[in-house]
Design an enzyme around this catalytic site. Structure first.
Site, PDB file in Angstrom:
ATOM      1  N   GLU A  58     -58.320 -23.188 -10.498  1.00  0.00           N
ATOM      2  CA  GLU A  58     -59.257 -23.901 -10.277  1.00  0.00           C
ATOM      3  C   GLU A  58     -60.047 -24.689 -11.293  1.00  0.00           C
ATOM      4  O   GLU A  58     -60.062 -24.677 -12.586  1.00  0.00           O
ATOM      5  CB  GLU A  58     -60.552 -22.355  -9.296  1.00  0.00           C
ATOM      6  CG  GLU A  58     -61.612 -22.211 -10.821  1.00  0.00           C
ATOM      7  CD  GLU A  58     -61.450 -21.241  -9.968  1.00  0.00           C
ATOM      8  OE1 GLU A  58     -61.386 -20.318  -9.171  1.00  0.00           O
ATOM      9  OE2 GLU A  58     -63.259 -20.700 -10.912  1.00  0.00           O
ATOM     10  N   ARG A 106     -70.552  -2.523 -10.404  1.00  0.00           N
ATOM     11  CA  ARG A 106     -72.311  -2.975 -10.006  1.00  0.00           C
ATOM     12  C   ARG A 106     -71.853  -4.494  -8.346  1.00  0.00           C
ATOM     13  O   ARG A 106     -73.003  -3.751  -7.361  1.00  0.00           O
ATOM     14  CB  ARG A 106     -72.826  -3.638 -10.797  1.00  0.00           C
ATOM     15  CG  ARG A 106     -72.784  -2.975 -12.324  1.00  0.00           C
ATOM     16  CD  ARG A 106     -73.111  -4.473 -13.448  1.00  0.00           C
ATOM     17  NE  ARG A 106     -73.636  -3.473 -14.537  1.00  0.00           N
ATOM     18  CZ  ARG A 106     -72.927  -3.616 -15.377  1.00  0.00           C
ATOM     19  NH1 ARG A 106     -71.590  -4.845 -15.075  1.00  0.00           N
ATOM     20  NH2 ARG A 106     -73.249  -3.280 -16.506  1.00  0.00           N
ATOM     21  N   ASP A 128     -63.972 -17.357  -3.376  1.00  0.00           N
ATOM     22  CA  ASP A 128     -64.346 -18.279  -4.006  1.00  0.00           C
ATOM     23  C   ASP A 128     -63.801 -18.192  -5.300  1.00  0.00           C
ATOM     24  O   ASP A 128     -63.987 -19.137  -6.204  1.00  0.00           O
ATOM     25  CB  ASP A 128     -65.329 -17.080  -4.444  1.00  0.00           C
ATOM     26  CG  ASP A 128     -66.863 -18.319  -4.843  1.00  0.00           C
ATOM     27  OD1 ASP A 128     -66.947 -19.246  -4.640  1.00  0.00           O
ATOM     28  OD2 ASP A 128     -67.021 -17.757  -6.350  1.00  0.00           O
ATOM     29  N   HIS A 186     -66.475 -21.479  -6.437  1.00  0.00           N
ATOM     30  CA  HIS A 186     -66.618 -20.076  -7.600  1.00  0.00           C
ATOM     31  C   HIS A 186     -68.393 -20.509  -7.486  1.00  0.00           C
ATOM     32  O   HIS A 186     -68.777 -20.510  -8.529  1.00  0.00           O
ATOM     33  CB  HIS A 186     -65.499 -20.474  -8.569  1.00  0.00           C
ATOM     34  CG  HIS A 186     -66.174 -19.523  -9.486  1.00  0.00           C
ATOM     35  ND1 HIS A 186     -65.097 -19.578 -10.430  1.00  0.00           N
ATOM     36  CD2 HIS A 186     -66.539 -18.496  -9.602  1.00  0.00           C
ATOM     37  CE1 HIS A 186     -65.176 -18.269 -10.851  1.00  0.00           C
ATOM     38  NE2 HIS A 186     -66.045 -17.335 -10.762  1.00  0.00           N
ATOM     39  N   SER A 224     -61.099   6.091 -10.158  1.00  0.00           N
ATOM     40  CA  SER A 224     -61.524   7.311  -9.707  1.00  0.00           C
ATOM     41  C   SER A 224     -63.025   6.637  -9.339  1.00  0.00           C
ATOM     42  O   SER A 224     -63.953   5.870  -8.617  1.00  0.00           O
ATOM     43  CB  SER A 224     -62.065   8.028 -11.129  1.00  0.00           C
ATOM     44  OG  SER A 224     -63.643   7.060 -12.038  1.00  0.00           O
ATOM     45  N   ARG A 270     -61.528 -12.618  -9.030  1.00  0.00           N
ATOM     46  CA  ARG A 270     -60.970 -13.148  -9.844  1.00  0.00           C
ATOM     47  C   ARG A 270     -59.528 -13.659  -9.330  1.00  0.00           C
ATOM     48  O   ARG A 270     -58.927 -12.798  -8.531  1.00  0.00           O
ATOM     49  CB  ARG A 270     -60.710 -13.081 -11.741  1.00  0.00           C
ATOM     50  CG  ARG A 270     -61.510 -12.936 -12.326  1.00  0.00           C
ATOM     51  CD  ARG A 270     -61.982 -14.312 -13.093  1.00  0.00           C
ATOM     52  NE  ARG A 270     -62.777 -14.245 -13.901  1.00  0.00           N
ATOM     53  CZ  ARG A 270     -64.393 -14.671 -13.918  1.00  0.00           C
ATOM     54  NH1 ARG A 270     -64.905 -15.327 -12.297  1.00  0.00           N
ATOM     55  NH2 ARG A 270     -65.163 -14.338 -14.753  1.00  0.00           N
TER      56      ARG A 270
HETATM   57  C1  8YV Z   1     -69.575 -18.595 -12.639  1.00  0.00           C
HETATM   58  C2  8YV Z   1     -68.286 -16.304 -13.031  1.00  0.00           C
HETATM   59  O1  8YV Z   1     -67.896 -18.714 -13.027  1.00  0.00           O
HETATM   60  O2  8YV Z   1     -69.710 -14.774 -13.871  1.00  0.00           O
HETATM   61  C3  8YV Z   1     -68.307 -14.560 -13.744  1.00  0.00           C
HETATM   62  O3  8YV Z   1     -67.434 -13.624 -14.578  1.00  0.00           O
HETATM   63  O4  8YV Z   1     -67.520 -16.432 -13.280  1.00  0.00           O
HETATM   64  C4  8YV Z   1     -69.543 -17.308 -12.834  1.00  0.00           C
HETATM   65  O5  8YV Z   1     -71.025 -16.660 -12.785  1.00  0.00           O
HETATM   66  C5  8YV Z   1     -69.640 -18.947 -14.136  1.00  0.00           C
HETATM   67  O6  8YV Z   1     -69.198 -17.460 -15.792  1.00  0.00           O
HETATM   68  C6  8YV Z   1     -71.002 -18.894 -15.150  1.00  0.00           C
HETATM   69  O7  8YV Z   1     -71.497 -19.820 -15.852  1.00  0.00           O
END
Ligand code: 8YV
Length: 315
Positions: free
Chosen positions: A263, A155, A258, A281, A177, A234
């Protein structure tokens, strides 16, 4: 009806906490010093975990809660939740996909522009008086018309690619794929080959055991001294030591990141570099998106406890 007890793993915006408090008894786990004693006292009452994409829930925690029925993630990523442990106990897991896609894609493109056009250093040039005292800011690198390699065309990757298409960039992508895409987008399965065909290698893939360190030294070598790496996925998807080595030796042109190992306590080697754009992030962190994420997480919890179908189940 008694309010279900929920273990809250990290803070949420105030509004979300207020709305959750209307329906649940929230236990703020992140503020508890003696977690062991807390779990001994309250563990049997906890029926849900409310967590975040970056914080997740590990296997030990999941196994220590005998009454746990659901883990609701405020975030799209579920890599930090031990899905195997959840599955083996028949625990439902939900996340918040779609509602954050646009903001993550916007920030990704913003990071690419900020990095290639050196917008942070250029702003500093103005603030510091260098513009007046030293003259024009050094020339930067163009974004439009260049080659983008999208690593992970889900997405978020697709939303980034659509935006970059409008910058007249050539779109290459790697995914598990080939996908049905506009005709001009080209599938290159191998990450190193994708990097070799990219001026900007953009990481938008989900993280799992198979993608760990998918961007390694050979991918960075293939990206080369004129290539930029952008990571909004990630940190585990990159070999961070190899990345720091490549940045220090200017073996790639730069990186816009990010996400980081450990972190927010990031490797101090990053802070000495002038070819990086470092972000805390926050790609989904707008008022609008965080509200939508908070709503979706809460609606999943409410649906579960009302015996209704989950809106966005992971398992
Ligand atoms: C935020 C994220 O760190 O959507 C995710 O997987 O890593 C981020 O959007 C976090 O989960 C916000 O609560």
């Amino acid at each position: 009806m008694n309010k279900p007890h929920v273990l809250q793993i990290g803070p949420y915006p105030q509004r979300d906490e207020e709305l959750l408090n209307e329906h649940f008894v929230l236990h703020r786990y992140f503020e508890i010093d003696d977690r062991h004693a807390f779990l001994n006292r309250n563990g049997n009452d906890i029926r849900a975990i409310a967590t975040r994409g970056d914080l997740g829930a590990d296997g030990d925690l999941i196994r220590s809660l005998p009454a746990l029925e659901i883990i609701a993630i405020n975030g799209v990523g579920f890599d930090s939740v031990d899905l195997k442990a959840a599955k083996s106990k028949g625990i439902a897991v939900t996340n918040t996909p779609d509602v954050l896609t646009g903001d993550v894609a916007d920030l990704t493109v913003g990071m690419m522009l900020a990095q290639s056009r050196r917008m942070v250093a250029a702003a500093h040039w103005v603030f510091s008086g260098d513009w007046k005292n030293r003259g024009d800011f050094p020339l930067t690198t163009r974004l439009y018309g260049k080659r983008a390699g999208i690593l992970g065309l889900g997405r978020i990757g697709s939303a980034v690619a659509r935006r970059l298409d409008a910058f007249n960039m050539d779109i290459f992508y790697s995914s598990t794929s080939a996908k049905s895409t506009p005709q001009s987008w080209q599938f290159i399965k191998d990450p190193a080959e994708l990097a070799a065909n990219s001026d900007f290698l953009v990481m938008t893939l989900a993280a799992n055991d198979q993608t760990r360190h998918i961007v390694n030294k050979s991918v960075l070598d293939a990206l080369g001294p004129r290539g930029f790496l952008i990571n909004v996925s990630r940190a585990a998807n990159v070999d961070e030591t190899a990345l720091l080595d490549a940045l220090e030796k200017a073996e790639i042109a730069g990186a816009a990141l990010d996400v980081f190992d450990g972190e927010p306590d990031i490797n101090p080697r990053f802070l000495k570099l002038d070819n990086v754009l470092l972000q805390p992030h926050h790609s989904s962190a707008t008022v609008e998106t965080r509200k939508a994420m908070g709503d979706l997480m809460r609606e999943n919890l409410l649906a579960y406890f009302a015996g209704k179908k989950l809106l966005t189940p992971v398992i």
